[in-house]
Design a protein around this motif. Sequence first.
Motif, PDB file in Angstrom:
ATOM      1  N   HIS A 168      27.770  29.909  18.159  1.00  0.00           N
ATOM      2  CA  HIS A 168      27.371  28.856  19.117  1.00  0.00           C
ATOM      3  C   HIS A 168      25.966  28.328  18.818  1.00  0.00           C
ATOM      4  O   HIS A 168      25.656  27.183  19.122  1.00  0.00           O
ATOM      5  CB  HIS A 168      27.461  29.379  20.557  1.00  0.00           C
ATOM      6  N   VAL A 169      25.120  29.153  18.211  1.00  0.00           N
ATOM      7  CA  VAL A 169      23.742  28.725  17.918  1.00  0.00           C
ATOM      8  C   VAL A 169      23.763  27.653  16.817  1.00  0.00           C
ATOM      9  O   VAL A 169      23.161  26.577  16.957  1.00  0.00           O
ATOM     10  CB  VAL A 169      22.873  29.926  17.460  1.00  0.00           C
ATOM     11  N   HIS A 170      24.480  27.923  15.745  1.00  0.00           N
ATOM     12  CA  HIS A 170      24.534  26.966  14.637  1.00  0.00           C
ATOM     13  C   HIS A 170      25.368  25.729  14.985  1.00  0.00           C
ATOM     14  O   HIS A 170      25.075  24.634  14.531  1.00  0.00           O
ATOM     15  CB  HIS A 170      25.054  27.655  13.372  1.00  0.00           C
ATOM     16  N   LYS A 171      26.401  25.937  15.828  1.00  0.00           N
ATOM     17  CA  LYS A 171      27.226  24.794  16.234  1.00  0.00           C
ATOM     18  C   LYS A 171      26.421  23.817  17.094  1.00  0.00           C
ATOM     19  O   LYS A 171      26.712  22.618  17.137  1.00  0.00           O
ATOM     20  CB  LYS A 171      28.432  25.315  17.024  1.00  0.00           C
ATOM     21  N   SER A 172      25.396  24.339  17.762  1.00  0.00           N
ATOM     22  CA  SER A 172      24.611  23.469  18.654  1.00  0.00           C
ATOM     23  C   SER A 172      23.621  22.590  17.877  1.00  0.00           C
ATOM     24  O   SER A 172      22.960  21.727  18.449  1.00  0.00           O
ATOM     25  CB  SER A 172      23.853  24.323  19.675  1.00  0.00           C
ATOM     26  N   ILE A 173      23.516  22.827  16.578  1.00  0.00           N
ATOM     27  CA  ILE A 173      22.643  21.973  15.751  1.00  0.00           C
ATOM     28  C   ILE A 173      23.501  20.784  15.317  1.00  0.00           C
ATOM     29  O   ILE A 173      24.387  20.930  14.473  1.00  0.00           O
ATOM     30  CB  ILE A 173      22.112  22.756  14.524  1.00  0.00           C
ATOM     31  N   VAL A 174      23.284  19.619  15.947  1.00  0.00           N
ATOM     32  CA  VAL A 174      24.195  18.497  15.684  1.00  0.00           C
ATOM     33  C   VAL A 174      23.560  17.455  14.753  1.00  0.00           C
ATOM     34  O   VAL A 174      22.330  17.267  14.732  1.00  0.00           O
ATOM     35  CB  VAL A 174      24.687  17.844  16.999  1.00  0.00           C
ATOM     36  N   LYS A 175      24.441  16.802  14.007  1.00  0.00           N
ATOM     37  CA  LYS A 175      24.018  15.849  12.967  1.00  0.00           C
ATOM     38  C   LYS A 175      23.039  14.791  13.512  1.00  0.00           C
ATOM     39  O   LYS A 175      22.020  14.503  12.865  1.00  0.00           O
ATOM     40  CB  LYS A 175      25.266  15.175  12.390  1.00  0.00           C
ATOM     41  N   GLU A 195      26.642  28.533   8.512  1.00  0.00           N
ATOM     42  CA  GLU A 195      27.363  28.631   9.792  1.00  0.00           C
ATOM     43  C   GLU A 195      27.295  27.300  10.549  1.00  0.00           C
ATOM     44  O   GLU A 195      27.953  27.129  11.580  1.00  0.00           O
ATOM     45  CB  GLU A 195      26.770  29.736  10.668  1.00  0.00           C
ATOM     46  N   CYS A 196      26.492  26.350  10.044  1.00  0.00           N
ATOM     47  CA  CYS A 196      26.428  25.027  10.685  1.00  0.00           C
ATOM     48  C   CYS A 196      27.705  24.245  10.376  1.00  0.00           C
ATOM     49  O   CYS A 196      28.407  24.532   9.401  1.00  0.00           O
ATOM     50  CB  CYS A 196      25.223  24.243  10.159  1.00  0.00           C
ATOM     51  N   THR A 197      27.947  23.202  11.174  1.00  0.00           N
ATOM     52  CA  THR A 197      29.166  22.405  10.969  1.00  0.00           C
ATOM     53  C   THR A 197      29.068  21.595   9.665  1.00  0.00           C
ATOM     54  O   THR A 197      27.963  21.328   9.161  1.00  0.00           O
ATOM     55  CB  THR A 197      29.379  21.452  12.165  1.00  0.00           C
ATOM     56  N   GLU A 198      30.243  21.197   9.167  1.00  0.00           N
ATOM     57  CA  GLU A 198      30.350  20.530   7.866  1.00  0.00           C
ATOM     58  C   GLU A 198      29.475  19.268   7.784  1.00  0.00           C
ATOM     59  O   GLU A 198      28.854  18.996   6.748  1.00  0.00           O
ATOM     60  CB  GLU A 198      31.819  20.148   7.661  1.00  0.00           C
ATOM     61  N   CYS A 228      17.611  24.201   9.821  1.00  0.00           N
ATOM     62  CA  CYS A 228      18.835  24.240  10.620  1.00  0.00           C
ATOM     63  C   CYS A 228      19.408  25.652  10.632  1.00  0.00           C
ATOM     64  O   CYS A 228      20.422  25.956   9.972  1.00  0.00           O
ATOM     65  CB  CYS A 228      19.851  23.251  10.068  1.00  0.00           C
ATOM     66  N   THR A 229      18.729  26.510  11.336  1.00  0.00           N
ATOM     67  CA  THR A 229      19.245  27.855  11.620  1.00  0.00           C
ATOM     68  C   THR A 229      18.444  28.380  12.816  1.00  0.00           C
ATOM     69  O   THR A 229      17.622  27.649  13.389  1.00  0.00           O
ATOM     70  CB  THR A 229      19.168  28.792  10.387  1.00  0.00           C
TER      71      THR A 229
END
Length: 299
Positions: A168-175, A195-198, A228-229
């Motif tokens: 959830h931490v890495h997913k919350s970093i949005v483009k 672990e961040c999104t593509e 971004c981590t």
Amino acid sequence: MIEEIKRLKEEKDVVILAHYYVDGAVQELADFVGDSYFLAKKAKEVTQQNILFCGVSFMGESAKILNPGKRVIMADELADCPMAHMVDIDRIHEVRKEYPDVAVVCYVNSTAEIKAESDVCVTSSNALRVVEKLPNKHIFFIPDNNLARYIAKQMPEKEFIFNDGFCHVHKSIVKEEVLKAKELHPEALILTHPECTEDVVEISDFVGSTSEIIDFATASDANVFIICTEVGVFYELEQKNPQKKFYSVGHRQFCPNMKRITLEKVKDALETLQPEVVMDEDMRVKANAPLEKMLELAK
Ligand code: 13P
Ligand code: SF4
């Protein structure tokens, strides 16, 4: 407090291992700080009888699995990684039936129960190296979907089966927020954990584990970076590079479980040598095989 921790550590023959996401004050007094791969290797090398782990449960479990003869203590037993639970054991059995040749590749961010059902473990820094060495065509990569996709993209010769786990931490970093940070600091390089999104990975200048991000920034000629981590890495980044600038992209790059570890809890754990990681021996032996295979293949 720090003097007392140092005294207790010596007196009780304890080595302190910490992950880069724990608070800087805890990293400062740890004997070793690193990414998940480094910490798993280190847990096997240390000579002290007791290991105090400053990180989340799967890290302490891995140290215990690899070192049945040592006492492994957690600074906080409630510090747990939600992603470590994000795969259903029944789903692993289903995939094995459906693809008899499959290799179940398990990110170390997983419980001992999940590791025990897997063929090999990986971390973000060795996943590519390990999966490349597997003869299997089908790879069921659990639990993290983002790391799986990042690795799969670099291995078109394999067929990946994905699972829907995430951090959830890495997913919350949005483009959009990364691009906004880049607008504010156009000269910055974007350094990202897999672990961040593509879509975040795609706009990054470098993708790697926590240690790899720190090493990249330290070796780079650039002076400004967007990170971004989880923000725990800023401690080591700034220690090693006082002249360079590091920016986060928002206020959610914060792992509440890693941040449960405090100096007070470290001292309490040293005083009592509790809470100890205990594990059923059958489970430990089963979970040990994929971890040992990782250490062998990642060499
Ligand atoms: P690494 O330190 O291996 O990159 O792991 C990141 C992580 O999310 C640990 O919880
Ligand atoms: Fe789990 Fe993400 Fe926290 Fe790491 S940062 S422990 S993967 S929730």
